[in-house]
Design a protein around this motif. Structure first.
Motif, PDB file in Angstrom:
ATOM      1  N   LEU A   1       5.617   0.961  -0.813  1.00  8.44           N
ATOM      2  CA  LEU A   1       6.218  -0.348  -1.088  1.00  8.44           C
ATOM      3  C   LEU A   1       7.722  -0.219  -1.314  1.00  8.44           C
ATOM      4  O   LEU A   1       8.489  -1.082  -0.875  1.00  8.44           O
ATOM      5  CB  LEU A   1       5.542  -0.987  -2.301  1.00  8.44           C
ATOM      6  CG  LEU A   1       4.051  -1.314  -2.123  1.00  8.44           C
ATOM      7  CD1 LEU A   1       3.469  -1.890  -3.415  1.00  8.44           C
ATOM      8  CD2 LEU A   1       3.827  -2.281  -0.961  1.00  8.44           C
ATOM      9  N   ARG A   2       8.140   0.870  -1.966  1.00  7.80           N
ATOM     10  CA  ARG A   2       9.581   1.075  -2.170  1.00  7.80           C
ATOM     11  C   ARG A   2      10.304   1.296  -0.849  1.00  7.80           C
ATOM     12  O   ARG A   2      11.482   0.969  -0.715  1.00  7.80           O
ATOM     13  CB  ARG A   2       9.832   2.277  -3.103  1.00  7.80           C
ATOM     14  CG  ARG A   2       9.569   1.998  -4.574  1.00  7.80           C
ATOM     15  CD  ARG A   2      10.186   3.094  -5.437  1.00  7.80           C
ATOM     16  NE  ARG A   2       9.614   4.409  -5.138  1.00  7.80           N
ATOM     17  CZ  ARG A   2       8.560   4.920  -5.758  1.00  7.80           C
ATOM     18  NH1 ARG A   2       7.944   4.219  -6.701  1.00  7.80           N
ATOM     19  NH2 ARG A   2       8.106   6.122  -5.442  1.00  7.80           N
ATOM     20  N   SER A   3       9.598   1.850   0.151  1.00 11.69           N
ATOM     21  CA  SER A   3      10.239   2.117   1.447  1.00 11.69           C
ATOM     22  C   SER A   3      10.674   0.839   2.143  1.00 11.69           C
ATOM     23  O   SER A   3      11.477   0.888   3.080  1.00 11.69           O
ATOM     24  CB  SER A   3       9.280   2.906   2.347  1.00 11.69           C
ATOM     25  OG  SER A   3       8.214   2.088   2.817  1.00 11.69           O
TER      26      SER A   3
ATOM     27  N   LEU B   1      -0.038  -3.677   1.528  1.00 15.50           N
ATOM     28  CA  LEU B   1       1.090  -3.290   2.374  1.00 15.50           C
ATOM     29  C   LEU B   1       1.369  -4.362   3.422  1.00 15.50           C
ATOM     30  O   LEU B   1       2.539  -4.686   3.694  1.00 15.50           O
ATOM     31  CB  LEU B   1       0.793  -1.957   3.051  1.00 15.50           C
ATOM     32  CG  LEU B   1       1.898  -1.396   3.962  1.00 15.50           C
ATOM     33  CD1 LEU B   1       3.205  -1.222   3.197  1.00 15.50           C
ATOM     34  CD2 LEU B   1       1.462  -0.072   4.583  1.00 15.50           C
ATOM     35  N   ALA B   2       0.317  -4.947   4.007  1.00 13.83           N
ATOM     36  CA  ALA B   2       0.506  -6.016   4.993  1.00 13.83           C
ATOM     37  C   ALA B   2       1.195  -7.219   4.363  1.00 13.83           C
ATOM     38  O   ALA B   2       2.080  -7.835   4.971  1.00 13.83           O
ATOM     39  CB  ALA B   2      -0.843  -6.416   5.589  1.00 13.83           C
ATOM     40  N   ALA B   3       0.807  -7.577   3.137  1.00 15.06           N
ATOM     41  CA  ALA B   3       1.430  -8.707   2.450  1.00 15.06           C
ATOM     42  C   ALA B   3       2.896  -8.420   2.159  1.00 15.06           C
ATOM     43  O   ALA B   3       3.760  -9.299   2.295  1.00 15.06           O
ATOM     44  CB  ALA B   3       0.676  -9.002   1.155  1.00 15.06           C
ATOM     45  N   ALA B   4       3.205  -7.165   1.749  1.00 18.29           N
ATOM     46  CA  ALA B   4       4.596  -6.808   1.473  1.00 18.29           C
ATOM     47  C   ALA B   4       5.432  -6.838   2.745  1.00 18.29           C
ATOM     48  O   ALA B   4       6.587  -7.296   2.733  1.00 18.29           O
ATOM     49  CB  ALA B   4       4.647  -5.421   0.828  1.00 18.29           C
TER      50      ALA B   4
ATOM     51  N   ARG C   1      -1.869   6.351  -6.476  1.00 21.01           N
ATOM     52  CA  ARG C   1      -1.104   5.149  -6.797  1.00 21.01           C
ATOM     53  C   ARG C   1       0.390   5.389  -6.558  1.00 21.01           C
ATOM     54  O   ARG C   1       1.107   4.488  -6.137  1.00 21.01           O
ATOM     55  CB  ARG C   1      -1.335   4.760  -8.257  1.00 21.01           C
ATOM     56  CG  ARG C   1      -2.759   4.369  -8.589  1.00 21.01           C
ATOM     57  CD  ARG C   1      -3.130   3.033  -7.967  1.00 21.01           C
ATOM     58  NE  ARG C   1      -3.782   3.177  -6.672  1.00 21.01           N
ATOM     59  CZ  ARG C   1      -4.112   2.152  -5.904  1.00 21.01           C
ATOM     60  NH1 ARG C   1      -3.829   0.920  -6.248  1.00 21.01           N
ATOM     61  NH2 ARG C   1      -4.695   2.339  -4.748  1.00 21.01           N
ATOM     62  N   ASP C   2       0.839   6.628  -6.842  1.00 20.23           N
ATOM     63  CA  ASP C   2       2.244   6.949  -6.599  1.00 20.23           C
ATOM     64  C   ASP C   2       2.578   6.820  -5.115  1.00 20.23           C
ATOM     65  O   ASP C   2       3.663   6.381  -4.748  1.00 20.23           O
ATOM     66  CB  ASP C   2       2.554   8.369  -7.081  1.00 20.23           C
ATOM     67  CG  ASP C   2       2.559   8.481  -8.602  1.00 20.23           C
ATOM     68  OD1 ASP C   2       2.636   7.438  -9.268  1.00 20.23           O
ATOM     69  OD2 ASP C   2       2.476   9.620  -9.095  1.00 20.23           O
ATOM     70  N   GLY C   3       1.625   7.218  -4.259  1.00 20.33           N
ATOM     71  CA  GLY C   3       1.852   7.111  -2.826  1.00 20.33           C
ATOM     72  C   GLY C   3       2.001   5.672  -2.384  1.00 20.33           C
ATOM     73  O   GLY C   3       2.854   5.351  -1.542  1.00 20.33           O
ATOM     74  N   MET C   4       1.189   4.808  -2.934  1.00 19.26           N
ATOM     75  CA  MET C   4       1.289   3.390  -2.569  1.00 19.26           C
ATOM     76  C   MET C   4       2.590   2.789  -3.079  1.00 19.26           C
ATOM     77  O   MET C   4       3.229   1.993  -2.387  1.00 19.26           O
ATOM     78  CB  MET C   4       0.088   2.632  -3.154  1.00 19.26           C
ATOM     79  CG  MET C   4      -0.073   1.237  -2.568  1.00 19.26           C
ATOM     80  SD  MET C   4      -0.350   1.295  -0.775  1.00 19.26           S
ATOM     81  CE  MET C   4       0.232  -0.327  -0.315  1.00 19.26           C
ATOM     82  N   ALA C   5       3.006   3.196  -4.271  1.00 21.45           N
ATOM     83  CA  ALA C   5       4.282   2.711  -4.803  1.00 21.45           C
ATOM     84  C   ALA C   5       5.433   3.157  -3.915  1.00 21.45           C
ATOM     85  O   ALA C   5       6.381   2.401  -3.667  1.00 21.45           O
ATOM     86  CB  ALA C   5       4.472   3.218  -6.231  1.00 21.45           C
ATOM     87  N   GLU C   6       5.343   4.404  -3.403  1.00 18.12           N
ATOM     88  CA  GLU C   6       6.380   4.910  -2.501  1.00 18.12           C
ATOM     89  C   GLU C   6       6.423   4.087  -1.213  1.00 18.12           C
ATOM     90  O   GLU C   6       7.506   3.775  -0.696  1.00 18.12           O
ATOM     91  CB  GLU C   6       6.118   6.375  -2.170  1.00 18.12           C
ATOM     92  CG  GLU C   6       7.147   6.976  -1.217  1.00 18.12           C
ATOM     93  CD  GLU C   6       6.757   8.355  -0.714  1.00 18.12           C
ATOM     94  OE1 GLU C   6       7.574   8.961   0.000  1.00 18.12           O
ATOM     95  OE2 GLU C   6       5.636   8.813  -1.018  1.00 18.12           O
TER      96      GLU C   6
END
Length: 246
Positions: free
Chosen positions: A10-12, A151-154, A3-8
């Motif tokens: 999105l933060r990018s 990620l695609a939506a973001a 989950r931390d990886g996905m948060a990273e």
């Protein structure tokens, strides 16, 4: 994947993050590669070329595959662009040979085992493409598929807002920016004039020559623009390159 990886990942996408969305996305999704491409703003000319252009990629293999699809004009990316829906082929060995007859053997030679493409857009409006290179042994499980869609939506939201992820201004295309494949567009225009044909047909001629000579379309385009290569119609509907100016 965490989950931390996905948060990273999105933060990018936040301006000023200093992170690479392709690299962080690849780590978060546990895939072999990621390419994030965008469509240039539609041109006034209805005959203008509309193809997503690479904005970020990781690793270099991802860009090489993206250029291969562009050169051949076939593959999961072009199919997803036309249909406006995701094309998921995590194991290319399971794809019918007649679906992408030119791409499949070339992808295997390149070392690409599987590809999943997610179009970025709202309704009929095409904004870009998220391309994932898979290892061919495992598909996207439900969790990774959900994360890829997130990620695609973001990315879509970022494109709509017109923000630049990572706050970088490296000259690569974003809506309203210049074109990464400018040399291809310039060469296409030159071939259009040389053969007196529409731009769309000129691009087909350029791609066909690149495929026949086992080169990337960008490399052939550079020869056309530098006038090392010219396309002339021989009167029978085929074309032959000749050296010299013009």
């Amino acid at each position: 994947m965490t989950r931390d990886g996905m948060a990273e990942a999105l933060r990018s996408l936040r301006p000023g993050s200093g992170a690479d969305p392709a690299a962080t996305g690849a780590r978060a999704l546990g895939v072999a590669g990621v390419v994030i491409s965008v469509f240039p703003v539609p041109a006034a000319d209805p005959d203008a070329i509309r193809a997503p252009e690479p904005r970020w990629w990781f690793p270099e293999l991802s860009l090489r595959f993206e250029e291969l699809q562009f050169t051949l004009g076939e593959g999961p990316g072009p199919d997803a662009t036309r249909a406006g829906t995701a094309v998921l082929e995590p194991d290319l060995d399971r794809v019918r040979p007649d679906r992408w007859p030119a791409l499949l053997p070339a992808a295997r030679q390149l070392g690409v085992d599987g590809v999943c493409c997610f179009p970025l857009g709202l309704g009929a409006v095409r904004l870009g493409m998220l391309t994932l290179l898979c290892d061919g042994r495992h598909g996207l499980d439900d969790r990774r598929l959900a994360d890829a869609n997130t990620l695609a939506a973001a990315l879509t939201a970022t494109l709509v807002d017109g923000r630049r992820p990572a706050g970088r201004d490296d000259g690569l295309p974003w809506p309203g920016d210049g074109l990464h494949r400018a040399v291809v567009h310039q060469a296409t225009g030159m071939i259009s004039v040389q053969l007196d044909i529409p731009l769309a047909e000129a691009l087909v001629r350029l791609r066909a020559f690149a495929y026949g000579s086992e080169r990337l379309v960008g490399d052939v385009a550079e020869d056309v623009v530098a006038r090392r290569l010219r396309f002339d119609d021989d009167g029978s509907g085929t074309h032959a390159p000749v050296g010299g100016e013009g």
